[in-house]
Design an enzyme around this catalytic site. Structure first.
Site, PDB file in Angstrom:
ATOM      1  N   LYS A 165     -19.821 -32.838  -4.396  1.00  9.17           N
ATOM      2  CA  LYS A 165     -19.731 -34.485  -5.111  1.00  9.17           C
ATOM      3  C   LYS A 165     -20.362 -34.745  -6.351  1.00  9.17           C
ATOM      4  O   LYS A 165     -20.211 -35.416  -6.934  1.00  9.17           O
ATOM      5  CB  LYS A 165     -20.034 -35.400  -3.927  1.00  9.17           C
ATOM      6  CG  LYS A 165     -18.711 -35.508  -2.914  1.00  9.17           C
ATOM      7  CD  LYS A 165     -17.635 -36.346  -3.164  1.00  9.17           C
ATOM      8  CE  LYS A 165     -16.447 -35.933  -2.522  1.00  9.17           C
ATOM      9  NZ  LYS A 165     -16.388 -36.034  -0.979  1.00  9.17           N
ATOM     10  N   LYS A 205      -7.999 -26.602  -0.629  1.00  7.34           N
ATOM     11  CA  LYS A 205      -7.381 -27.478   0.479  1.00  7.34           C
ATOM     12  C   LYS A 205      -6.662 -28.718  -0.010  1.00  7.34           C
ATOM     13  O   LYS A 205      -6.766 -28.929  -1.163  1.00  7.34           O
ATOM     14  CB  LYS A 205      -8.410 -27.895   1.512  1.00  7.34           C
ATOM     15  CG  LYS A 205      -9.485 -29.016   0.817  1.00  7.34           C
ATOM     16  CD  LYS A 205     -10.150 -29.641   1.893  1.00  7.34           C
ATOM     17  CE  LYS A 205     -10.863 -30.879   1.368  1.00  7.34           C
ATOM     18  NZ  LYS A 205     -11.437 -31.782   2.105  1.00  7.34           N
ATOM     19  N   LYS A 243      -6.888 -35.779  -0.860  1.00  5.30           N
ATOM     20  CA  LYS A 243      -6.368 -36.987  -1.503  1.00  5.30           C
ATOM     21  C   LYS A 243      -6.732 -36.925  -2.928  1.00  5.30           C
ATOM     22  O   LYS A 243      -5.722 -37.456  -3.671  1.00  5.30           O
ATOM     23  CB  LYS A 243      -7.031 -38.107  -0.829  1.00  5.30           C
ATOM     24  CG  LYS A 243      -6.620 -38.483   0.628  1.00  5.30           C
ATOM     25  CD  LYS A 243      -7.582 -39.325   1.406  1.00  5.30           C
ATOM     26  CE  LYS A 243      -7.650 -39.014   2.832  1.00  5.30           C
ATOM     27  NZ  LYS A 243      -8.921 -39.422   3.601  1.00  5.30           N
TER      28      LYS A 243
HETATM   29  P1  TYM Z   1     -11.557 -36.720   5.481  1.00  9.08           P
HETATM   30  O1  TYM Z   1     -11.406 -38.355   5.386  1.00  9.08           O
HETATM   31  O2  TYM Z   1     -11.727 -36.063   4.183  1.00  9.08           O
HETATM   32  O3  TYM Z   1     -10.468 -36.271   6.332  1.00  9.08           O
HETATM   33  C1  TYM Z   1     -10.206 -36.760   7.667  1.00  9.08           C
HETATM   34  C2  TYM Z   1     -10.052 -35.700   8.370  1.00  9.08           C
HETATM   35  O4  TYM Z   1      -8.886 -34.714   8.075  1.00  9.08           O
HETATM   36  C3  TYM Z   1      -9.272 -33.416   7.893  1.00  9.08           C
HETATM   37  N1  TYM Z   1      -8.842 -33.034   6.687  1.00  9.08           N
HETATM   38  C4  TYM Z   1      -8.475 -31.614   6.761  1.00  9.08           C
HETATM   39  N2  TYM Z   1      -7.962 -30.834   7.885  1.00  9.08           N
HETATM   40  C5  TYM Z   1      -7.219 -29.743   7.620  1.00  9.08           C
HETATM   41  N3  TYM Z   1      -7.033 -29.403   6.187  1.00  9.08           N
HETATM   42  C6  TYM Z   1      -7.069 -30.144   5.249  1.00  9.08           C
HETATM   43  N4  TYM Z   1      -6.626 -29.957   3.930  1.00  9.08           N
HETATM   44  C7  TYM Z   1      -7.703 -31.358   5.299  1.00  9.08           C
HETATM   45  N5  TYM Z   1      -8.260 -32.409   4.562  1.00  9.08           N
HETATM   46  C8  TYM Z   1      -8.707 -33.311   5.579  1.00  9.08           C
HETATM   47  C9  TYM Z   1     -10.719 -33.624   7.781  1.00  9.08           C
HETATM   48  O5  TYM Z   1     -11.480 -32.526   8.246  1.00  9.08           O
HETATM   49  C10 TYM Z   1     -11.229 -34.597   8.588  1.00  9.08           C
HETATM   50  O6  TYM Z   1     -11.359 -34.307  10.078  1.00  9.08           O
HETATM   51  N6  TYM Z   1     -16.460 -37.119   6.588  1.00  9.08           N
HETATM   52  C11 TYM Z   1     -15.012 -37.251   7.165  1.00  9.08           C
HETATM   53  C12 TYM Z   1     -14.691 -38.796   7.546  1.00  9.08           C
HETATM   54  C13 TYM Z   1     -15.748 -38.921   8.664  1.00  9.08           C
HETATM   55  C14 TYM Z   1     -15.716 -38.519  10.067  1.00  9.08           C
HETATM   56  C15 TYM Z   1     -16.753 -39.161  10.706  1.00  9.08           C
HETATM   57  C16 TYM Z   1     -14.916 -37.758  10.560  1.00  9.08           C
HETATM   58  C17 TYM Z   1     -16.601 -40.040   8.657  1.00  9.08           C
HETATM   59  N7  TYM Z   1     -17.544 -39.926   9.873  1.00  9.08           N
HETATM   60  C18 TYM Z   1     -16.879 -38.928  12.019  1.00  9.08           C
HETATM   61  C19 TYM Z   1     -15.265 -37.398  12.137  1.00  9.08           C
HETATM   62  C20 TYM Z   1     -16.167 -38.110  12.939  1.00  9.08           C
HETATM   63  C21 TYM Z   1     -14.288 -37.107   5.961  1.00  9.08           C
HETATM   64  O7  TYM Z   1     -14.331 -37.231   4.756  1.00  9.08           O
HETATM   65  O8  TYM Z   1     -12.686 -36.582   6.391  1.00  9.08           O
END
Ligand code: TYM
Length: 329
Positions: free
Chosen positions: A111, A194, A197
């Site tokens: 980031k 990957k 968004k």
């Molecule tokens: P975020 O919002 O980027 O994504 C949410 C969840 O989706 C999974 N994910 C993926 N899994 C497989 N392939 C992909 N291409 C892919 N893109 C996204 C992510 O692994 C995630 O599980 N930091 C986290 C949000 C968060 C969170 C938490 C998650 C904040 N606090 C506490 C679990 C527990 C995040 O940015 O995910």
């Protein structure tokens, strides 16, 4: 009964990566576990601090989550910023999180590279806030994709450190969870990394069948293999990775065989892939279109969710304060 917690940042609609990485298994788990799911809107401020889009983004994730099958009768659904106890625990955990470890985190470095004009302290302490999200309910399992593995490791470390420092066995060490399988990474359709968004390479749960067909058609391919049983280039392997999650095993095998004998026709592969993705997303999309109009329902779900989440979070914060030595006069 295990406590399961899943979070998604509110920076856009949910895509197939979110669905297979963090959501699908979670839906299956709702009956056997105490499940929390939340929308990480405070986390989104580390990259998207825009009051004009914040609420709309939260709303989109909420609608997608519900449409994907999260049942507010079984699970607790809430918006992170509506549970201020999380922010309080985050503050306390930060007193035991070190610059060295935070600045070495992969997501921070990424980031910081991507937005050099805004390397804020929230980005640096992103893993502490995530740990607070998880530890606030003392979760056992956290369904996540591969990209969140390091954050989960840090959460375990913070939990362990807190316990050791204060001489208690208070926090559990939560594990990253994907229903007994490897954590997965759904690739994007552009042949790189990957699905994300912000990468412009995603298929969203809300996409129309036409859009999905168009996106899959545009995916990068080549003129096909010339040697039997050759190794697939990344952009082709990526299409197979998605095929493996959305299609039946015999369909996957069919295309593997065609690849191995150099008879593969990418047009057929893409047609099948689009069809099978649509089978997964179309029912979710139908529900999205229904739920997104229902303001009263969204209000009810989030109000009740925040209330339940605050009950659990309030208990943790009270106990943590006591452990840390805060006392009233
Ligand atoms: P975020 O919002 O980027 O994504 C949410 C969840 O989706 C999974 N994910 C993926 N899994 C497989 N392939 C992909 N291409 C892919 N893109 C996204 C992510 O692994 C995630 O599980 N930091 C986290 C949000 C968060 C969170 C938490 C998650 C904040 N606090 C506490 C679990 C527990 C995040 O940015 O995910």
């Amino acid at each position: 009964m295990d406590i399961v917690l899943s979070g998604i940042r509110s920076t856009g609609n949910l895509h197939l990566g979110n669905y297979y990485g963090a959501l699908r298994n979670f839906i299956k788990m709702q009956d056997e576990n105490k499940c929390f799911f939340f929308i990480a809107d405070i986390h989104s401020l580390t990259t998207h601090p825009d009051p004009k889009i914040l609420h709309g983004n939260v709303r989109n994730v909420l609608v997608d989550y519900l449409a994907a099958g999260i049942d507010p009768e079984k699970s607790v659904i809430y918006v992170q910023s509506e549970v201020p106890e999380v922010a309080e625990l985050y503050l306390y955990l930060n007193m035991h999180a070190y610059l060295g470890e935070l600045s070495k985190t992969t997501s921070f470095k990424e980031k910081a590279r991507k937005q050099p004009e805004n390397v804020n302290a929230g980005l640096l302490t992103y893993p502490t806030l995530m740990a607070a999200d998880i530890l606030i309910h003392n979760a056992d399992k956290v369904p996540v994709g591969k990209d969140q593995e390091q954050h989960l490791e840090m959460t375990r470390r913070f939990a362990r450190r807190f316990n050791n420092f204060y001489g208690v066995e208070y926090f559990k060490e939560p594990v990253a969870y994907n229903f007994g399988q490897e954590l997965i990474k759904i690739p994007g359709l552009d042949g790189s990394g990957k699905m994300g968004k912000s990468e412009g390479n995603a298929i969203y749960l809300a996409d129309s069948p036409k859009d999905i067909e168009k996106k899959v058609k545009r995916a990068l391919t080549d003129s096909g293999p010339t040697e039997p049983h050759s190794v697939k280039p990344d952009y082709i392997e990526n299409l197979f990775t998605i095929l493996r999650v959305v299609s039946a095993p015999d369909v996957v095998q069919h295309f593997e065989d065609k690849w191995n004998t150099c008879e593969i026709r990418y047009g057929d592969l893409k047609k099948q892939l689009a069809e099978d993705i649509i089978k997964v997303t179309a029912p979710i999309r139908d529900r999205i279109l229904e739920i997104e109009k229902d303001e009263a329902y969204l209000h009810k779900v989030t109000t009740e969710g925040a209330e339940k989440a605050r009950e659990s979070a309030g208990k943790t914060v009270r106990e943590v304060r006591e452990i840390m030595g805060f006392k009233a006069f």
